[in-house]
Design a protein around this motif. Structure first.
Motif, PDB file in Angstrom:
ATOM      1  N   ASP A  51     -17.522 -31.307  73.541  1.00  0.00           N
ATOM      2  CA  ASP A  51     -18.502 -30.514  72.807  1.00  0.00           C
ATOM      3  C   ASP A  51     -18.538 -29.060  73.294  1.00  0.00           C
ATOM      4  O   ASP A  51     -18.018 -28.737  74.373  1.00  0.00           O
ATOM      5  CB  ASP A  51     -19.882 -31.162  72.953  1.00  0.00           C
ATOM      6  N   ARG A  87     -24.287 -31.749  69.389  1.00  0.00           N
ATOM      7  CA  ARG A  87     -24.381 -31.822  70.847  1.00  0.00           C
ATOM      8  C   ARG A  87     -23.696 -30.619  71.472  1.00  0.00           C
ATOM      9  O   ARG A  87     -22.651 -30.163  71.001  1.00  0.00           O
ATOM     10  CB  ARG A  87     -23.722 -33.104  71.363  1.00  0.00           C
ATOM     11  N   ARG A 104     -30.514 -35.646  79.849  1.00  0.00           N
ATOM     12  CA  ARG A 104     -29.297 -35.961  80.599  1.00  0.00           C
ATOM     13  C   ARG A 104     -28.765 -34.696  81.259  1.00  0.00           C
ATOM     14  O   ARG A 104     -28.745 -33.619  80.644  1.00  0.00           O
ATOM     15  CB  ARG A 104     -28.208 -36.529  79.681  1.00  0.00           C
ATOM     16  N   HIS A 105     -28.343 -34.813  82.504  1.00  0.00           N
ATOM     17  CA  HIS A 105     -27.794 -33.646  83.181  1.00  0.00           C
ATOM     18  C   HIS A 105     -26.742 -34.058  84.205  1.00  0.00           C
ATOM     19  O   HIS A 105     -26.672 -35.215  84.617  1.00  0.00           O
ATOM     20  CB  HIS A 105     -28.900 -32.835  83.865  1.00  0.00           C
ATOM     21  N   LEU A 129     -23.426 -28.490  75.661  1.00  0.00           N
ATOM     22  CA  LEU A 129     -23.747 -28.536  77.080  1.00  0.00           C
ATOM     23  C   LEU A 129     -24.087 -27.131  77.546  1.00  0.00           C
ATOM     24  O   LEU A 129     -23.358 -26.179  77.251  1.00  0.00           O
ATOM     25  CB  LEU A 129     -22.567 -29.068  77.897  1.00  0.00           C
ATOM     26  N   THR A 142     -31.954 -33.289  76.058  1.00  0.00           N
ATOM     27  CA  THR A 142     -32.180 -34.727  75.918  1.00  0.00           C
ATOM     28  C   THR A 142     -32.672 -35.363  77.212  1.00  0.00           C
ATOM     29  O   THR A 142     -33.121 -36.509  77.201  1.00  0.00           O
ATOM     30  CB  THR A 142     -30.872 -35.436  75.531  1.00  0.00           C
ATOM     31  N   GLU A 163     -27.440 -31.574  78.799  1.00  0.00           N
ATOM     32  CA  GLU A 163     -27.093 -31.908  77.414  1.00  0.00           C
ATOM     33  C   GLU A 163     -28.212 -31.468  76.485  1.00  0.00           C
ATOM     34  O   GLU A 163     -29.390 -31.712  76.762  1.00  0.00           O
ATOM     35  CB  GLU A 163     -26.871 -33.410  77.289  1.00  0.00           C
TER      36      GLU A 163
END
Length: 225
Positions: free
Chosen positions: A85, A3, A38-39, A5, A36, A29
């Protein structure tokens, strides 16, 4: 699972030491180098004016931001989203420098610089002597730039995610487009769709037509298979 960012900020100017502030922050992400869905994205009241020369770059004015939350209010959500991460940014020391100043102002521990991944530094090593701005890299990797009329942080991180994938090798390990359940998701967000093999199975009619075609050929290679 790997993972990371992808992060970008927009600011009132170029130097936090002279009072410039963050006015937009965005992060998405990626897992195994692919987004994925997701933000995290927030517009921020910078608690100061936005110079016209900065507005021309990112399109934001003081009137557009005066009713937005200040940085200290969005900080807990940002820290939670970033987790522990790696954080990828283009010219990452610039973004980290502004975040350091905002974290200091809010009395929060700074992000660990060991987490910083600078795509500009990576690109300079891979393409020495060539232009390595985000625009230049997008053009080099044939990533669509048509929506980038200003430096919007959320759009920029989406473009940078594509650049990051290319810089890291251009394909996801394992050749999977996405792996269902490969990472945490926010409420209401759909799981990435898993790639499923779809073998092509000819119908009996197609097999019959193929056999008739092969029968007309001299020494057809299909007879040896």
């Amino acid at each position: 699972m790997s993972r990371a960012l992808i992060l970008d900020t927009e600011t009132t100017g170029l130097d936090p030491a002279t009072g410039d502030r963050v006015l937009e922050v965005a992060a998405i992400e990626v897992v195994n180098f692919l987004p994925t869905g997701r933000h995290f994205h927030r517009l921020i009241n910078p608690e100061r004016d936005v110079p016209p020369e900065s507005s021309r770059v990112h399109g934001f004015t003081w009137d557009m931001l005066r009713d937005k939350p200040v940085f200290a209010e969005i900080l807990p959500g940002l820290v939670e989203f970033l987790g522990d991460d790696p954080i990828v940014a283009h010219n990452a020391p610039f973004d980290f420098g502004f975040l350091d100043a905002e974290f200091d102002r809010a009395g929060a521990p700074r992000l660990d610089r060991a987490r910083m991944v600078d795509t500009l530094a990576i690109a300079k090593k891979r393409f020495p002597g060539l232009p390595n701005s985000l625009d230049a890299l997008c053009r080099r990797f044939a990533i669509d730039l048509s929506e980038r009329t200003t430096h919007n942080a959320l759009l920029d991180v989406r473009l940078l995610a594509g650049v990051y994938l290319e810089l890291m090798g251009g394909k996801q390990p394992g050749l999977l487009l996405a792996r269902a359940g490969s990472g945490p998701r926010g409420a209401g967000e759909a799981a990435p769709v898993a790639w499923t093999p779809r073998p092509i199975v000819p119908t009996p009619e197609e097999m019959e037509r193929h056999a008739a075609f092969v029968a007309k050929l001299k020494d057809p290679v299909w007879d040896t298979l």
